[in-house]
Design an enzyme around this catalytic site. Structure first.
Site, PDB file in Angstrom:
ATOM      1  N   GLU A  38      47.859  43.092  36.485  1.00 37.15           N
ATOM      2  CA  GLU A  38      48.042  41.692  36.875  1.00 37.15           C
ATOM      3  C   GLU A  38      47.507  41.458  38.281  1.00 37.15           C
ATOM      4  O   GLU A  38      47.818  42.208  39.199  1.00 37.15           O
ATOM      5  CB  GLU A  38      49.539  41.356  36.829  1.00 37.15           C
ATOM      6  CG  GLU A  38      49.934  40.076  37.536  1.00 37.15           C
ATOM      7  CD  GLU A  38      51.438  39.976  37.760  1.00 37.15           C
ATOM      8  OE1 GLU A  38      51.844  39.150  38.610  1.00 37.15           O
ATOM      9  OE2 GLU A  38      52.210  40.707  37.120  1.00 37.15           O
ATOM     10  N   THR A  67      51.829  35.072  39.322  1.00 35.33           N
ATOM     11  CA  THR A  67      52.180  33.980  40.239  1.00 35.33           C
ATOM     12  C   THR A  67      51.490  32.689  39.810  1.00 35.33           C
ATOM     13  O   THR A  67      50.936  31.955  40.618  1.00 35.33           O
ATOM     14  CB  THR A  67      51.844  34.342  41.700  1.00 35.33           C
ATOM     15  OG1 THR A  67      52.267  35.695  41.968  1.00 35.33           O
ATOM     16  CG2 THR A  67      52.588  33.441  42.676  1.00 35.33           C
ATOM     17  N   LYS A 127      60.011  37.441  31.950  1.00 39.81           N
ATOM     18  CA  LYS A 127      60.060  38.244  33.165  1.00 39.81           C
ATOM     19  C   LYS A 127      61.394  37.971  33.860  1.00 39.81           C
ATOM     20  O   LYS A 127      61.606  36.882  34.397  1.00 39.81           O
ATOM     21  CB  LYS A 127      58.888  37.882  34.079  1.00 39.81           C
ATOM     22  CG  LYS A 127      58.946  38.484  35.475  1.00 39.81           C
ATOM     23  CD  LYS A 127      57.773  37.995  36.310  1.00 39.81           C
ATOM     24  CE  LYS A 127      57.888  38.430  37.753  1.00 39.81           C
ATOM     25  NZ  LYS A 127      56.717  38.024  38.553  1.00 39.81           N
TER      26      LYS A 127
END
Length: 210
Positions: A38, A67, A127
């Protein structure tokens, strides 16, 4: 992508690394067996990194954007080649937008209410973030009524407690500084980073429910 996440169990989180340093670090982790990487969207040049890594690591690793706070960021990430999106927050519009394009989103949630909202919105896994102050017992408690939802445990997971998080019900792990080691990256010791990744992969692949 979610099926791959549940098989591989590790997402390496790159935040703030750019240029040759980022490329060499990602190469080391991938050689060590990490398959999901990521790049956070608040990294300078994140879009260029996503594009470059998609081409460079095609067939060896799957590259996602982290993000991702809103639909505008999701659009930029997907246009740059992101194969999945990860957020620290829950934005149902991001899930809907990406889902229409066939892109899995793993949004950031903490409370049971957020977890159910995200799942109903179409998230394939969640998450759970941040976990550092809560620990594995929090996962065990929320998994009681919500055992059908895969959890990507992020924040506070290291080699000493990953088994506890797994036994508590985590399905996979988002790993930043505990895997993407700043000290070795700054020193250019990519062989150490590769071996560290290999150790993590062996550890996580060897986990089993008791």
């Amino acid at each position: 992508m979610t099926s791959l996440l549940l098989k591989e169990r590790i997402v390496a989180i790159f935040r703030g690394y750019t240029g040759d340093q980022a490329d060499a670090s990602a190469e080391a982790l991938i050689r060590g067996g990490v398959k999901l990487v990521e790049v956070t969207m608040n990294t300078d040049g994140a879009r260029d990194i996503l594009y470059r890594w998609r081409e460079r690591f095609e067939g060896r690793a799957w590259i996602g954007a982290g993000t991702v706070l809103d639909v505008d960021m999701a659009k930029l990430a997907i246009e740059s080649g992101a194969q999945y999106l990860i957020s620290p927050n829950l934005d149902e519009n991001v899930i809907s937008y990406a889902g229409e394009l066939g892109i899995d989103v793993w949004p950031g949630v903490l409370t049971p209410t957020e977890m159910v909202r995200a799942w109903k919105a179409g998230a394939k896994a969640l998450k759970l973030f941040p976990l550092g102050a809560l620990g594995p017992e929090y996962i065990r408690e929320v998994r009681g009524p919500l055992s059908h939802i895969p959890i990507l445990a992020t924040g506070g997971v290291d080699l000493s407690n990953v088994d506890a998080y797994w036994q508590a019900g985590a399905s996979a792990f988002g790993l930043g500084s505990k895997l993407v080691r700043a000290d070795w990256i700054k020193a250019g010791e990519y062989d150490k980073l590769e071996e560290h990744a290999r150790h993590w992969v062996r550890k996580v692949n060897g986990l089993s429910r008791s």
